[in-house]
Each structure stands twice: as C-alpha cells, then as structure tokens.
Design a protein around this motif. Sequence first.
Motif, PDB file in Angstrom:
ATOM      1  N   VAL A 174      -2.855 -10.390  11.250  1.00 36.03           N
ATOM      2  CA  VAL A 174      -2.577 -12.099  11.001  1.00 36.03           C
ATOM      3  C   VAL A 174      -1.074 -11.935  13.428  1.00 36.03           C
ATOM      4  O   VAL A 174      -1.290 -13.031  12.847  1.00 36.03           O
ATOM      5  CB  VAL A 174      -1.798 -12.267  10.060  1.00 36.03           C
ATOM      6  N   GLN A 175      -0.212 -11.732  13.104  1.00 35.25           N
ATOM      7  CA  GLN A 175       0.420 -11.133  13.871  1.00 35.25           C
ATOM      8  C   GLN A 175      -0.334 -11.977  15.187  1.00 35.25           C
ATOM      9  O   GLN A 175       0.764 -12.392  16.412  1.00 35.25           O
ATOM     10  CB  GLN A 175       0.791 -10.429  14.064  1.00 35.25           C
ATOM     11  N   LYS A 176      -1.643 -11.122  15.847  1.00 32.22           N
ATOM     12  CA  LYS A 176      -1.661 -11.750  16.646  1.00 32.22           C
ATOM     13  C   LYS A 176      -2.183 -13.139  17.167  1.00 32.22           C
ATOM     14  O   LYS A 176      -2.487 -13.965  17.743  1.00 32.22           O
ATOM     15  CB  LYS A 176      -3.328 -11.175  16.767  1.00 32.22           C
ATOM     16  N   VAL A 177      -2.823 -13.873  15.856  1.00 30.80           N
ATOM     17  CA  VAL A 177      -3.149 -15.206  16.091  1.00 30.80           C
ATOM     18  C   VAL A 177      -2.152 -16.251  15.722  1.00 30.80           C
ATOM     19  O   VAL A 177      -2.246 -17.883  15.474  1.00 30.80           O
ATOM     20  CB  VAL A 177      -4.517 -15.397  14.564  1.00 30.80           C
ATOM     21  N   ALA A 178      -0.541 -15.551  14.680  1.00 19.71           N
ATOM     22  CA  ALA A 178      -0.204 -16.534  13.611  1.00 19.71           C
ATOM     23  C   ALA A 178       1.563 -15.660  13.651  1.00 19.71           C
ATOM     24  O   ALA A 178       1.639 -14.990  12.753  1.00 19.71           O
ATOM     25  CB  ALA A 178      -0.822 -17.138  12.655  1.00 19.71           C
ATOM     26  N   PRO A 179       2.169 -15.679  15.398  1.00 26.57           N
ATOM     27  CA  PRO A 179       2.911 -15.000  15.671  1.00 26.57           C
ATOM     28  C   PRO A 179       4.705 -15.189  14.517  1.00 26.57           C
ATOM     29  O   PRO A 179       5.090 -14.239  14.218  1.00 26.57           O
ATOM     30  CB  PRO A 179       3.531 -14.948  16.686  1.00 26.57           C
ATOM     31  N   VAL A 180       4.903 -17.036  14.679  1.00 23.18           N
ATOM     32  CA  VAL A 180       5.750 -17.547  13.305  1.00 23.18           C
ATOM     33  C   VAL A 180       5.381 -16.853  11.893  1.00 23.18           C
ATOM     34  O   VAL A 180       6.198 -16.383  11.249  1.00 23.18           O
ATOM     35  CB  VAL A 180       5.720 -18.632  13.750  1.00 23.18           C
ATOM     36  N   LEU A 181       4.027 -16.882  11.350  1.00 22.01           N
ATOM     37  CA  LEU A 181       3.992 -16.778   9.757  1.00 22.01           C
ATOM     38  C   LEU A 181       4.114 -15.431   9.958  1.00 22.01           C
ATOM     39  O   LEU A 181       5.056 -15.143   8.690  1.00 22.01           O
ATOM     40  CB  LEU A 181       2.507 -17.775   9.651  1.00 22.01           C
ATOM     41  N   ALA A 182       3.950 -14.478  10.719  1.00 16.55           N
ATOM     42  CA  ALA A 182       3.966 -13.084  10.454  1.00 16.55           C
ATOM     43  C   ALA A 182       5.245 -12.824  10.731  1.00 16.55           C
ATOM     44  O   ALA A 182       6.209 -11.715   9.832  1.00 16.55           O
ATOM     45  CB  ALA A 182       2.946 -11.838  11.172  1.00 16.55           C
ATOM     46  N   GLY A 183       6.025 -13.326  12.096  1.00 17.16           N
ATOM     47  CA  GLY A 183       7.848 -12.888  11.684  1.00 17.16           C
ATOM     48  C   GLY A 183       8.443 -13.535  10.328  1.00 17.16           C
ATOM     49  O   GLY A 183       9.297 -12.595  10.224  1.00 17.16           O
ATOM     50  N   THR A 184       8.032 -15.047  10.000  1.00 21.78           N
ATOM     51  CA  THR A 184       8.811 -14.671   9.415  1.00 21.78           C
ATOM     52  C   THR A 184       8.583 -14.394   7.275  1.00 21.78           C
ATOM     53  O   THR A 184       9.680 -13.814   7.055  1.00 21.78           O
ATOM     54  CB  THR A 184       8.791 -16.494   8.675  1.00 21.78           C
ATOM     55  N   PHE A 185       6.834 -13.114   7.554  1.00 14.11           N
ATOM     56  CA  PHE A 185       6.519 -12.912   6.104  1.00 14.11           C
ATOM     57  C   PHE A 185       7.145 -11.409   6.561  1.00 14.11           C
ATOM     58  O   PHE A 185       8.253 -11.091   5.948  1.00 14.11           O
ATOM     59  CB  PHE A 185       5.512 -13.012   6.527  1.00 14.11           C
ATOM     60  N   LEU A 186       8.301 -11.031   7.950  1.00 11.39           N
ATOM     61  CA  LEU A 186       8.185 -10.171   7.994  1.00 11.39           C
ATOM     62  C   LEU A 186      10.040  -9.648   7.577  1.00 11.39           C
ATOM     63  O   LEU A 186      10.000  -9.328   6.519  1.00 11.39           O
ATOM     64  CB  LEU A 186       8.286  -9.493   9.299  1.00 11.39           C
ATOM     65  N   VAL A 187      10.534 -10.768   7.997  1.00 10.81           N
ATOM     66  CA  VAL A 187      11.919 -11.300   7.044  1.00 10.81           C
ATOM     67  C   VAL A 187      11.903 -11.379   6.727  1.00 10.81           C
ATOM     68  O   VAL A 187      12.829 -10.231   5.484  1.00 10.81           O
ATOM     69  CB  VAL A 187      13.228 -12.722   7.977  1.00 10.81           C
ATOM     70  N   GLY A 188      10.925 -11.583   5.114  1.00 14.36           N
ATOM     71  CA  GLY A 188      11.282 -12.551   3.570  1.00 14.36           C
ATOM     72  C   GLY A 188      10.741 -10.582   3.436  1.00 14.36           C
ATOM     73  O   GLY A 188      11.331 -10.056   2.084  1.00 14.36           O
ATOM     74  N   GLY A 189      10.118  -9.629   3.256  1.00 12.77           N
ATOM     75  CA  GLY A 189      10.260  -8.503   3.288  1.00 12.77           C
ATOM     76  C   GLY A 189      10.666  -7.588   3.543  1.00 12.77           C
ATOM     77  O   GLY A 189      11.276  -6.696   2.877  1.00 12.77           O
ATOM     78  N   LEU A 190      11.844  -7.289   4.759  1.00 12.88           N
ATOM     79  CA  LEU A 190      12.960  -6.595   5.047  1.00 12.88           C
ATOM     80  C   LEU A 190      14.143  -6.763   3.955  1.00 12.88           C
ATOM     81  O   LEU A 190      14.820  -6.114   3.923  1.00 12.88           O
ATOM     82  CB  LEU A 190      12.998  -6.671   7.046  1.00 12.88           C
ATOM     83  N   ALA A 191      14.018  -8.199   3.855  1.00 11.42           N
ATOM     84  CA  ALA A 191      14.737  -8.517   2.611  1.00 11.42           C
ATOM     85  C   ALA A 191      14.846  -7.940   1.320  1.00 11.42           C
ATOM     86  O   ALA A 191      14.974  -7.775   0.700  1.00 11.42           O
ATOM     87  CB  ALA A 191      15.279 -10.293   2.842  1.00 11.42           C
ATOM     88  N   THR A 192      13.229  -8.117   0.784  1.00  5.45           N
ATOM     89  CA  THR A 192      13.115  -7.164  -0.182  1.00  5.45           C
ATOM     90  C   THR A 192      13.741  -5.926  -0.421  1.00  5.45           C
ATOM     91  O   THR A 192      13.926  -5.732  -1.532  1.00  5.45           O
ATOM     92  CB  THR A 192      12.037  -7.942  -0.854  1.00  5.45           C
ATOM     93  N   LEU A 193      12.934  -5.517   1.171  1.00  2.00           N
ATOM     94  CA  LEU A 193      13.795  -3.900   0.914  1.00  2.00           C
ATOM     95  C   LEU A 193      14.845  -3.550   1.072  1.00  2.00           C
ATOM     96  O   LEU A 193      15.413  -2.659   1.105  1.00  2.00           O
ATOM     97  CB  LEU A 193      12.491  -2.943   2.065  1.00  2.00           C
ATOM     98  N   SER A 194      15.650  -4.704   0.528  1.00  2.00           N
ATOM     99  CA  SER A 194      17.434  -4.733   0.965  1.00  2.00           C
ATOM    100  C   SER A 194      17.648  -4.069   2.161  1.00  2.00           C
ATOM    101  O   SER A 194      18.805  -3.257   2.834  1.00  2.00           O
ATOM    102  CB  SER A 194      18.065  -4.300   0.158  1.00  2.00           C
ATOM    103  N   LEU A 195      17.153  -4.435   3.759  1.00  2.00           N
ATOM    104  CA  LEU A 195      17.476  -3.667   5.355  1.00  2.00           C
ATOM    105  C   LEU A 195      18.745  -4.033   5.316  1.00  2.00           C
ATOM    106  O   LEU A 195      19.344  -5.683   5.321  1.00  2.00           O
ATOM    107  CB  LEU A 195      16.706  -4.742   6.333  1.00  2.00           C
ATOM    108  N   PRO A 196      20.041  -3.673   5.563  1.00  2.00           N
ATOM    109  CA  PRO A 196      21.220  -4.035   6.107  1.00  2.00           C
ATOM    110  C   PRO A 196      21.201  -4.989   7.379  1.00  2.00           C
ATOM    111  O   PRO A 196      20.392  -4.754   8.018  1.00  2.00           O
ATOM    112  CB  PRO A 196      21.920  -2.592   6.780  1.00  2.00           C
ATOM    113  N   GLY A 197      22.653  -6.387   7.428  1.00  2.00           N
ATOM    114  CA  GLY A 197      22.277  -7.064   7.845  1.00  2.00           C
ATOM    115  C   GLY A 197      21.712  -8.711   7.211  1.00  2.00           C
ATOM    116  O   GLY A 197      21.671  -9.606   7.252  1.00  2.00           O
ATOM    117  N   LEU A 198      21.019  -8.097   6.080  1.00  2.00           N
ATOM    118  CA  LEU A 198      20.223  -9.052   5.062  1.00  2.00           C
ATOM    119  C   LEU A 198      20.566  -9.056   3.992  1.00  2.00           C
ATOM    120  O   LEU A 198      21.440  -8.283   3.413  1.00  2.00           O
ATOM    121  CB  LEU A 198      19.016  -8.709   5.741  1.00  2.00           C
ATOM    122  N   ALA A 199      20.602 -10.891   3.155  1.00  2.00           N
ATOM    123  CA  ALA A 199      21.691 -10.353   1.970  1.00  2.00           C
ATOM    124  C   ALA A 199      22.103  -9.681   0.838  1.00  2.00           C
ATOM    125  O   ALA A 199      22.514  -8.977   0.125  1.00  2.00           O
ATOM    126  CB  ALA A 199      21.552 -11.976   2.069  1.00  2.00           C
TER     127      ALA A 199
END
Length: 541
Positions: A407-432
Amino acid sequence: MADSSFPILTVTAALPAVGAVVTAAVPAARRVAAKYTALFFSLGTLVLAVITMARFEPGGDRYQFTESHAWVKSFGLRYDLGVDGIAVVMVALTALLIPFVMLAGWHDADPLETTAAGGTATGDPSKWRPTQGFFALILLVEAMVVLSFESTDVFLFYIFFEAMLIPMYFLIGGFGDRAHAAGEEEAARQRSYAAVKFLLYNLAGGLIMLAAVIGLYAATAHQLGTGTFSLQEILSARAAGKFNLATSTERWLFLGFFFAFAVKAPLWPLHTWLPNAMGESTAPVAVLITAVVDKVGTFAMLRFCLQLFPEASKWATPVILVLAVISIVYGALLAVGQRDIKRLIAYASVSHFGFIVLGIFAMTSQGQSGATLYMVNHGISTAALMLVAGFLISRRGSRLIADFGGVQKVAPVLAGTFLVGGLATLSLPGLAPFVSEFLVLVGTFSRYPVIGIIATAGIVLAALYVMVLYQRTMTGPVKAGIEGMADLKVREVLVVAPLIGLLLFFGVYPKPVTNIVNPSVAHTLSDVHKTDPKPALEAKK
C-alpha cells in the motif's frame, strides 16, 4: 470562575441530546444537511468542554461546576452533577473525538449503491440507510457518556450508564461496514449477533450493579436515617464517622459495582463481546465503542469503586491485578494471531485496558495518573489507527490482512498515517501513549514488582503485532486489487492530522493533562488511605 451559576455541565450534555433530536427531524431527502447539523452540534459541545476544562481550577474544590436539584425527594433521588480533574478531562476527550467520528463516517450511512444498465450508480431502495438516524445516534451516545462522567449521584449515573447501550445497539447492529468477507445475509446475521452480545453482556453487568446500588441506598437509610444516592453526601458522612459499612456488606457492594465496570471496560474474562462488536461495526462506531463508551467503565472504577468502597477495593486488589495482567498478555497474544485488521485492533484494546486497570489498582500516584492519562492517550491513538484502518478497508473492500500488500507504494500518506497510529499503539517513545504506559509500569513496579515485570511483556507483544500488521499490509509487492488505491482525501486528512498532532504534542508535553488530574488522583488515594511506597534506600535509613 469555577463557581459560576451558569449550568455549563447540563448545557454541555444537553447540546448533543438536542442535536440528536434536531438531526433526526431533518427531512429524509436532506441527508447532507443532517450531517452538517450533527457536526455543528458536536463542535458546539467541544467548545463548551474546552471552556469547562480551561476554567477548571486544579487547586480548587474537588468537584467543581456543581449542580444539585431535588428529583424524587421521597426516594432521595437528585440531579447532582460535578466534575473533578479526571472527569473534566474525560468529558473533553469525548467531545474531541465525536467530530472526528462523524467526519470519518461521513458516507457510512449513505444509501448502498448498485450499478444499473449502462454503468450508472443508483440507490437501491431495498438497501436504504437512515443517514439522519446514524448521526443522531452518535450524538445521543455522546450526551449519555458526558452525563455519566458528570454525574455525582449514583443512581443518576446508573441511568446514563445503561441508557447509552440502546443507541450503541442500533449503531452496531444497523450500520455494519461494507467490507465483509461473507455474503450480505451472513454479514447481517453477524452484525445482529455482535449487537445482541454487546447488549446482553452490558445489561447483565448493569443489573448486578442495580442490585448493588439498591443495597447502598438501603445501607445509607439504615445508618443515616434517610437514604441517599449522593456520592458527596456519602463521602462526607463517612469522613464524619456517621457512615460505615460492615466488611462483608462493603465487599458484596463493591463486587456488584466492579463487575459492571469490568464488563464495560472490558477486562478479561468479560471482554469477549468487544472483538465481535468492533469487528462488525463501521470503523467510526468501533472508535465510539473503545475510545469513548468503554472509558466509562475504567473511569467509574476510580470514581465509585475506590471512593465508595475503599477497604473492599484494597481487599480485591490482588485478584484484580492478576486479571489486569492476564488482559495485557492475553489481548496482545490474540492480537498477534489475528487475520482481521479490526479484530486485531480490538484485542490490542483489551491489552491496553488491562494497563489502565493495572494503573488504577496499583494504588500509587504514578499508577493512577498514568491510568488516567492512558485513557486519554488510548482514545486518541486508537481513534487514529482505527479510522485510518477504516479508510484502508473501505478502499479495498476487505478487512483481511492477507488481501493487502504494497500500500505504501500507491498511497504513501495513508501508509504513513497508519504507521504513526501503529507506533502510538505500541507506545513508542515520543508519542503520547508511551508516557502513560511508563507511568503505569513505574507506579505498579514500586508496589508490585513481579506484576510490573510480567506486564512489560505486553510492550514486546505490542511491537510484534503492530509491526507485523504494517509489514503485511503496507510493504512488499503491490497485491492485486491494491494497484489503483487512492490516497487520503482532504476530508480524511482533516480527520487524521489533528489526532496525530495530539499524539506528538502529548508525547513530549503531557503536563496540561497531568496538572489537572494529579490533584484528583491525590484525593482518590486519600480515600483508600494509600500513600506512595518509599524508595528502598530511604526506607533503610
């Protein structure tokens, strides 16, 4: 000032209720007008919630903006409202998420289209959906949730705690997503099953709570001469030595309240309704369930279980901590094995609610501050991830992870926001969520080190299920059916961008929330006669 006579709490709850009526009354042909009407009322509620939070004085009275009016005097029923620091933040979270839920579900209740001869899309009357009803139900849920956070009368809280089930039942059963692997008839059957299961589980919890509410009233009538449901009156009477429950009575009443809240939260093993409900709902309704409605359960543990039944809360703590740890590990393990995107997020939420309950019953200031902050951050992060997942699913017409790739090859903004949401879900430092999860673990470890160590397994598993999900859906070769996938549209960016902005902001600066909730946490710990454990080195001196 916070003591203003203007009934801002009533108005904040009444506005979406009025909006629900107005939206439902919009003529059937004016679907777009109904959507904007509902959005207008939700934004008005948000403005009032922000004003309330801005005027709240953390160092002031415990409950502020209080309203108290006799309702059924002979039975001690009152219309009592008030917010402490925890409640005012939860009201703001609810009001914040509802406009995003509406924008994300802007077309979820549009008529289902069929293709006529010549390739023209036409609405099929047999597949008509009540757009006005969809948005009116969302506003009705908002009103009930806000009143639940504001109520300081136990019976009044119970009414709204149960009443929110009705609009949620119709949202789950009547507005499923359109990306079901089964046929339309089977999809409708599964939606109906999920809605009924949601209703029955929560009604069962509510009925047990009702028995406990009646028991509490009988106890106050016996000891005070006049029965009351007022939280503040009960706490004042106990502080003055006029109201003391027998140990066995307090424990039974606590169990009645806690059972209902554990179902709503949801806590293992009472969680099984959640994956069905979230899996069969539209993505915005799934957000409404886990980011808004379920928070009432964990909030009520802080407001009612700990404050009304302090000794029973301490008595039950070891068992509840074990259940919380099981929820953390069990939810994460099941998330790893999911093939359905929405059910994966649902099991991840079971794990996250385990962290929240763990923080509450760790009985430390860090744990309870972290739990409250976790409620806020989980609401924002889950909304971001689930809504982007909803956009992804609607484009592909499937919820199965195996149907995605590249998906990131055809819809990079969608893939990028999905990644940030996922990283927040796994509690990455720097995210709330990292800050809140860290506080919960620190607060737990200081009093229950073994429990704290086991709970950290949830962090490792979260990294596994999130990164595997991203890898399978977003990376690799572009799968069939993905080639022409559109990137996020302007409306969808308007939904996701503010949520990501909040995740980043609270990830580096959570102070605006912690400053408000910390005094309320101190009051709650005082109610249960708990103080933070002293550091080991200091204790040896």
